[in-house]
Scaffold this active site. Structure first.
Site, short mmCIF file in Angstrom:
data_model
loop_
_atom_site.label_atom_id
_atom_site.label_comp_id
_atom_site.label_asym_id
_atom_site.label_seq_id
_atom_site.Cartn_x
_atom_site.Cartn_y
_atom_site.Cartn_z
N CYS A 84 31.96 3.26 14.13
CA CYS A 84 32.75 4.27 13.45
C CYS A 84 33.38 5.22 14.47
O CYS A 84 32.82 5.46 15.54
CB CYS A 84 31.86 5.05 12.47
SG CYS A 84 32.75 6.29 11.49
N ASP A 110 33.48 8.30 14.25
CA ASP A 110 32.75 9.57 14.22
C ASP A 110 32.35 9.98 15.65
O ASP A 110 31.74 9.19 16.38
CB ASP A 110 31.51 9.43 13.34
CG ASP A 110 30.87 10.77 13.01
OD1 ASP A 110 30.46 11.48 13.96
OD2 ASP A 110 30.76 11.11 11.82
N ARG A 132 30.10 11.72 16.70
CA ARG A 132 28.66 11.87 16.94
C ARG A 132 27.97 10.54 17.19
O ARG A 132 26.74 10.49 17.34
CB ARG A 132 28.01 12.56 15.73
CG ARG A 132 28.55 13.95 15.46
CD ARG A 132 28.13 14.44 14.09
NE ARG A 132 28.70 13.63 13.02
CZ ARG A 132 28.45 13.78 11.72
NH1 ARG A 132 27.61 14.73 11.35
NH2 ARG A 132 29.02 13.00 10.83
N HIS A 147 26.72 4.24 10.41
CA HIS A 147 25.78 5.38 10.51
C HIS A 147 25.60 6.00 9.14
O HIS A 147 26.50 6.00 8.30
CB HIS A 147 26.26 6.41 11.52
CG HIS A 147 27.54 7.12 11.15
ND1 HIS A 147 27.55 8.34 10.52
CD2 HIS A 147 28.83 6.76 11.29
CE1 HIS A 147 28.79 8.72 10.31
NE2 HIS A 147 29.59 7.78 10.79
N CYS A 167 28.04 8.55 6.58
CA CYS A 167 29.41 8.31 7.03
C CYS A 167 30.43 8.97 6.08
O CYS A 167 30.41 8.75 4.87
CB CYS A 167 29.67 6.81 7.11
SG CYS A 167 31.35 6.39 7.63
#
Length: 228
Positions: free
Chosen positions: A42, A44, A46, A98, A101
């Site tokens: 992803c 993302d 993080r 994750h 999400c």
């Protein structure tokens, strides 16, 4: 002075520290990349592939997009996959989602977000296939219920994307020529930093549904199916 001078300064400090610990690091890195892993994750911020797996630069080839999706017609993702498999000869493809999400959460809602709504249709299709499983998660606390439903769909999304990777001619051609290649499905928890193996690793055609298997020899198209 640029607006991002602090990032450039951090880069110089990082480079100096790396060279201090290993003077030959960058010269060796510049020679070639020879990763054993392709990471499809992803976007993302993080969920950085190298850091959470403890891998150094050059050890993992990475493709990231919103909600770690592998659509059949996405030339960007397929080009990364083809290069990783055919040129870099990676031995492992890791699809890693994750929990929590944002893309998956958005797909479960009826809110309009814009262009990305078309992308999230891929996840809505997965929800539709597994609607009973997801809607069957009932909690008296509605926030807890929503979070559990989102997290379950996050897992199901990873499993579906593993299937999509295995259904490509890129991966199946590699298996046909005897190339060592395994596709894995993982999910990461931002709350504790731990990766969970979803136990859907696939290492050959015999492990995928027969309808998706593509053979090397192309059969003659039946007359009734011919476009002419």
């Amino acid at each position: 002075m640029t607006l991002l001078a602090h990032l450039l300064e951090r880069n110089r400090k990082w480079s100096d520290e790396v060279k201090k610990n290993d003077p030959t690091f960058f010269s060796q890195l510049a020679e070639q990349q020879n990763p054993e892993y392709l990471w499809i994750g992803c976007s993302d911020s993080r969920v950085p592939a190298n850091q959470i797996t403890g891998l150094k630069p050059g050890e993992v080839f990475v493709h990231r997009n919103v909600a770690n999706i592998v659509p059949h017609a996405d030339l960007n993702c397929l080009s990364v996959l083809q290069y990783a498999v055919d040129v870099l000869k990676v031995k492992h493809i890791i699809v890693c989602g994750h929990y929590g999400c944002g893309g998956v959460r958005a797909a479960l809602s009826h809110q309009k977000f814009g262009l990305i709504d078309n992308w999230l249709r891929n996840i809505k299709d997965i929800y539709r296939q597994h609607r009973e499983k997801i809607d069957g998660i009932i909690e008296t606390d509605k926030t807890l219920q929503e979070n559990k439903r989102v997290n379950r769909l996050c897992e199901l999304n990873v499993i579906e994307q593993v299937n999509n990777v295995c259904h490509t001619t890129i991966v199946q051609d590699a298996w046909d020529r005897g190339q060592e290649l395994t596709v894995h499905g993982w999910i990461y928890s931002i709350r504790n930093g731990v990766i969970k193996d979803l136990n859907v690793s696939t290492a050959g055609k015999d492990q995928i549904s027969k309808i998706y298997r593509v053979e090397n020899e192309i059969d003659t198209i039946p007359a009734e199916a011919s476009p002419n």
